[in-house]
Structures are given as C-alpha cells and as structure tokens.
Design a protein around this motif. Sequence first.
Motif, PDB file in Angstrom:
ATOM      1  N   LEU A 118       0.824  -1.206   0.000  1.00 64.36           N
ATOM      2  CA  LEU A 118       0.000   0.000   0.000  1.00 64.36           C
ATOM      3  C   LEU A 118       0.861   1.260   0.000  1.00 64.36           C
ATOM      4  CD1 LEU A 118      -2.699  -1.079   2.611  1.00 64.36           C
ATOM      5  CD2 LEU A 118      -3.056  -0.793   0.150  1.00 64.36           C
ATOM      6  N   ILE A 119       1.948   1.227   0.759  1.00 60.67           N
ATOM      7  CA  ILE A 119       2.870   2.363   0.767  1.00 60.67           C
ATOM      8  C   ILE A 119       3.479   2.546  -0.626  1.00 60.67           C
ATOM      9  CG2 ILE A 119       5.079   3.196   1.663  1.00 60.67           C
ATOM     10  CD1 ILE A 119       4.357   1.857   4.338  1.00 60.67           C
ATOM     11  N   ALA A 120       3.881   1.445  -1.240  1.00 60.69           N
ATOM     12  CA  ALA A 120       4.473   1.518  -2.571  1.00 60.69           C
ATOM     13  C   ALA A 120       3.463   1.991  -3.612  1.00 60.69           C
ATOM     14  CB  ALA A 120       5.031   0.155  -2.965  1.00 60.69           C
ATOM     15  N   GLY A 121       2.184   1.761  -3.368  1.00 56.87           N
ATOM     16  CA  GLY A 121       1.147   2.135  -4.325  1.00 56.87           C
ATOM     17  C   GLY A 121       0.629   3.549  -4.169  1.00 56.87           C
ATOM     18  N   ARG A 122       1.227   4.350  -3.289  1.00 58.33           N
ATOM     19  CA  ARG A 122       0.784   5.728  -3.112  1.00 58.33           C
ATOM     20  C   ARG A 122       0.933   6.536  -4.398  1.00 58.33           C
ATOM     21  NH1 ARG A 122       5.026   7.683   0.749  1.00 58.33           N
ATOM     22  NH2 ARG A 122       6.145   6.153  -0.527  1.00 58.33           N
ATOM     23  N   PRO A 123       0.010   7.471  -4.637  1.00 54.59           N
ATOM     24  CA  PRO A 123       0.189   8.395  -5.764  1.00 54.59           C
ATOM     25  C   PRO A 123       1.472   9.200  -5.591  1.00 54.59           C
ATOM     26  CG  PRO A 123      -2.044   8.541  -4.868  1.00 54.59           C
ATOM     27  CD  PRO A 123      -1.244   7.717  -3.906  1.00 54.59           C
ATOM     28  N   ARG A 124       2.044   9.638  -6.686  1.00 58.23           N
ATOM     29  CA  ARG A 124       3.312  10.361  -6.609  1.00 58.23           C
ATOM     30  C   ARG A 124       3.199  11.630  -5.769  1.00 58.23           C
ATOM     31  NH1 ARG A 124       7.420  12.066 -11.553  1.00 58.23           N
ATOM     32  NH2 ARG A 124       8.915  13.176 -10.233  1.00 58.23           N
ATOM     33  N   ALA A 125       2.098  12.360  -5.910  1.00 61.94           N
ATOM     34  CA  ALA A 125       1.928  13.587  -5.130  1.00 61.94           C
ATOM     35  C   ALA A 125       1.934  13.285  -3.637  1.00 61.94           C
ATOM     36  CB  ALA A 125       0.627  14.280  -5.526  1.00 61.94           C
TER      37      ALA A 125
ATOM     38  N   LEU B 152      -9.373   1.831  -1.481  1.00 60.32           N
ATOM     39  CA  LEU B 152      -9.792   2.781  -0.459  1.00 60.32           C
ATOM     40  C   LEU B 152      -8.660   3.727  -0.073  1.00 60.32           C
ATOM     41  CD1 LEU B 152     -11.831   3.863   1.570  1.00 60.32           C
ATOM     42  CD2 LEU B 152     -11.137   2.041   3.152  1.00 60.32           C
ATOM     43  N   THR B 153      -7.481   3.184   0.205  1.00 57.40           N
ATOM     44  CA  THR B 153      -6.373   4.049   0.616  1.00 57.40           C
ATOM     45  C   THR B 153      -5.929   4.965  -0.519  1.00 57.40           C
ATOM     46  OG1 THR B 153      -4.769   2.294   0.102  1.00 57.40           O
ATOM     47  CG2 THR B 153      -5.539   2.469   2.387  1.00 57.40           C
ATOM     48  N   ARG B 154      -5.972   4.461  -1.747  1.00 63.35           N
ATOM     49  CA  ARG B 154      -5.584   5.321  -2.869  1.00 63.35           C
ATOM     50  C   ARG B 154      -6.577   6.474  -3.029  1.00 63.35           C
ATOM     51  NH1 ARG B 154      -1.750   4.990  -6.553  1.00 63.35           N
ATOM     52  NH2 ARG B 154      -1.974   6.227  -8.458  1.00 63.35           N
ATOM     53  N   GLN B 155      -7.862   6.194  -2.828  1.00 61.42           N
ATOM     54  CA  GLN B 155      -8.866   7.255  -2.888  1.00 61.42           C
ATOM     55  C   GLN B 155      -8.601   8.309  -1.820  1.00 61.42           C
ATOM     56  OE1 GLN B 155     -12.862   6.003  -1.957  1.00 61.42           O
ATOM     57  NE2 GLN B 155     -13.799   7.847  -2.794  1.00 61.42           N
ATOM     58  N   LEU B 156      -8.302   7.863  -0.617  1.00 61.11           N
ATOM     59  CA  LEU B 156      -8.020   8.800   0.465  1.00 61.11           C
ATOM     60  C   LEU B 156      -6.763   9.613   0.189  1.00 61.11           C
ATOM     61  CD1 LEU B 156      -8.748   6.471   3.534  1.00 61.11           C
ATOM     62  CD2 LEU B 156     -10.229   8.284   2.650  1.00 61.11           C
ATOM     63  N   LEU B 157      -5.696   8.920  -0.162  1.00 60.19           N
ATOM     64  CA  LEU B 157      -4.408   9.587  -0.351  1.00 60.19           C
ATOM     65  C   LEU B 157      -4.442  10.571  -1.518  1.00 60.19           C
ATOM     66  CD1 LEU B 157      -2.101   6.475   0.132  1.00 60.19           C
ATOM     67  CD2 LEU B 157      -2.351   8.376   1.736  1.00 60.19           C
ATOM     68  N   SER B 158      -5.137  10.221  -2.577  1.00 64.32           N
ATOM     69  CA  SER B 158      -5.171  11.083  -3.762  1.00 64.32           C
ATOM     70  C   SER B 158      -5.839  12.419  -3.481  1.00 64.32           C
ATOM     71  CB  SER B 158      -5.881  10.375  -4.914  1.00 64.32           C
ATOM     72  OG  SER B 158      -7.253  10.174  -4.613  1.00 64.32           O
ATOM     73  N   LYS B 159      -6.629  12.479  -2.408  1.00 62.78           N
ATOM     74  CA  LYS B 159      -7.306  13.717  -2.028  1.00 62.78           C
ATOM     75  C   LYS B 159      -6.674  14.368  -0.792  1.00 62.78           C
ATOM     76  CE  LYS B 159     -10.384  13.288  -5.281  1.00 62.78           C
ATOM     77  NZ  LYS B 159     -10.430  14.239  -6.426  1.00 62.78           N
ATOM     78  N   GLY B 160      -5.509  13.909  -0.420  1.00 62.39           N
ATOM     79  CA  GLY B 160      -4.786  14.548   0.670  1.00 62.39           C
ATOM     80  C   GLY B 160      -5.170  14.100   2.059  1.00 62.39           C
ATOM     81  N   VAL B 161      -5.838  12.959   2.190  1.00 63.75           N
ATOM     82  CA  VAL B 161      -6.222  12.440   3.498  1.00 63.75           C
ATOM     83  C   VAL B 161      -5.104  11.554   4.039  1.00 63.75           C
ATOM     84  CG1 VAL B 161      -7.878  11.009   4.767  1.00 63.75           C
ATOM     85  CG2 VAL B 161      -8.666  12.551   2.957  1.00 63.75           C
ATOM     86  N   THR B 162      -4.788  11.712   5.304  1.00 68.58           N
ATOM     87  CA  THR B 162      -3.690  10.981   5.928  1.00 68.58           C
ATOM     88  C   THR B 162      -4.081   9.533   6.221  1.00 68.58           C
ATOM     89  OG1 THR B 162      -2.855  12.980   6.973  1.00 68.58           O
ATOM     90  CG2 THR B 162      -2.175  10.880   7.944  1.00 68.58           C
TER      91      THR B 162
END
Length: 219
Positions: free
Chosen positions: A79-86, A159-169
């Motif tokens: 999941l950490i590796a799959g984070r969006p670049r931003a 789910l985590t990608r959706q959260l992270l892509s919008k700036g949610v921790t």
Amino acid sequence: MTTMPASKPPVDRLARQSAYVAYVLELCENKKNRADLRSGLGKPVERSNYMHRLLVPRLKDDEAQHRDARRAHYAVASLIAGRPRATRDAEAQATADQAEPATSDGRAQVTDWWKRPNLGASLAEAVNKKIIKPDTAEADLHLMARQSSDAIHLRLPSLTRQLLSKGVTVDWAVLLHDLTWWNRDQDRIATRWLESYFRVRTRELPNDDEPSGTPEENH
C-alpha cells in the motif's frame, strides 16, 4: 500463541511497526523496489514473490511465522508503494519536517499513539473534506467491521488510494497494527475505528447537525 489484546499494544511493538514503515518508505525511494513492493497489492503473501527479497530480511521471527502478522506487513508495504506520486512527495517533506527524535537505543519514539489516525479517523477526514459522502463512509465502516481480514485486504488498495489522492492521511504504522491483530481482536479494533470516525466527524459538525448517540471513548 500470544493473546495480548490489541487495544493496548506495548511500546516496543509500536516502535517496531513505526521502524518498519520507515524502512519501507526508504525502500520506495528506489523505483525498482517500489515496483516490486507494489506488485503485491491486494495479493496474499504466497502470490507476492517479488516482495520477498525486500521484506524477508526485515521481518522478525514472530512477524514472519505468524500468518496474520506476515500478511499485514506485506499488505502495508504494498500500500505504501502504491501511493500516488503527489502523496509520496508530500509525505517525504512531512517526514523531514516532523521527524521524531530517537530513543537511547536508536528506535523512533512512539508518542501519542492513540491520537494518531486509524482508518475510521481517516474516513471521517475524507467526509469532512467532502471527498466521501457520510452515508458511504459509515456503510463502508460497518461493512468492514463484520468482514474477515481477507475481505479487508482486498478493499484497502482502492480505499487508501482514494483517500491519499485527495490529501487524506493514512497512518501506516497504526494500520499495520490493526491488520496484524484483526483476526484476534476484530470487535475491539472495529469499535475503535467507529469511535474515531464519529469523534472526528463531531468535531467538524455545527452543533445543530451533531449526530445523536456518538459512542464515547472507553476507559
């Protein structure tokens, strides 16, 4: 097999989980490592062959031998590796700005663990930012509270990608702890997610919109 409750994890274990997350974040600075870890997204350990060279040397005996712990460590790494670049760029800057001091034995300090966001708190933040509708977030939480760890592992990548892509921790160390103990302490962890969700939501709602019956924190 240990039966220590997940509600009060010992500091040494929390320090290990935080150190593991730091290790994975460092691995992800390398493009090939990041790709190998990302290849395990949503997959069981037995189908995550490219991850072994990076994670096996790091896992302690108890983490490697217990099925739930091993899968949780692999899942969080992917999941950490799959984070969006931003998200990667923002987290790298935040880590540099807010790095915790080391203890005398070199481990990162684990402070205010229960103030750190679990998955319920992250979903509440997404609702407060109008990224997810309240009904959708609450339905998701109630569904996950009833599900096996297998189902949750399948749900987490999107789910985590959706959260992270919008700036949610997403606090990876807290998530690692919860996934590790889910099959042994599901009700307690699910309750904590729900309590955190409603607590964060209540802080953001006007007084006349506060939900009734918000669960109170257990002492």
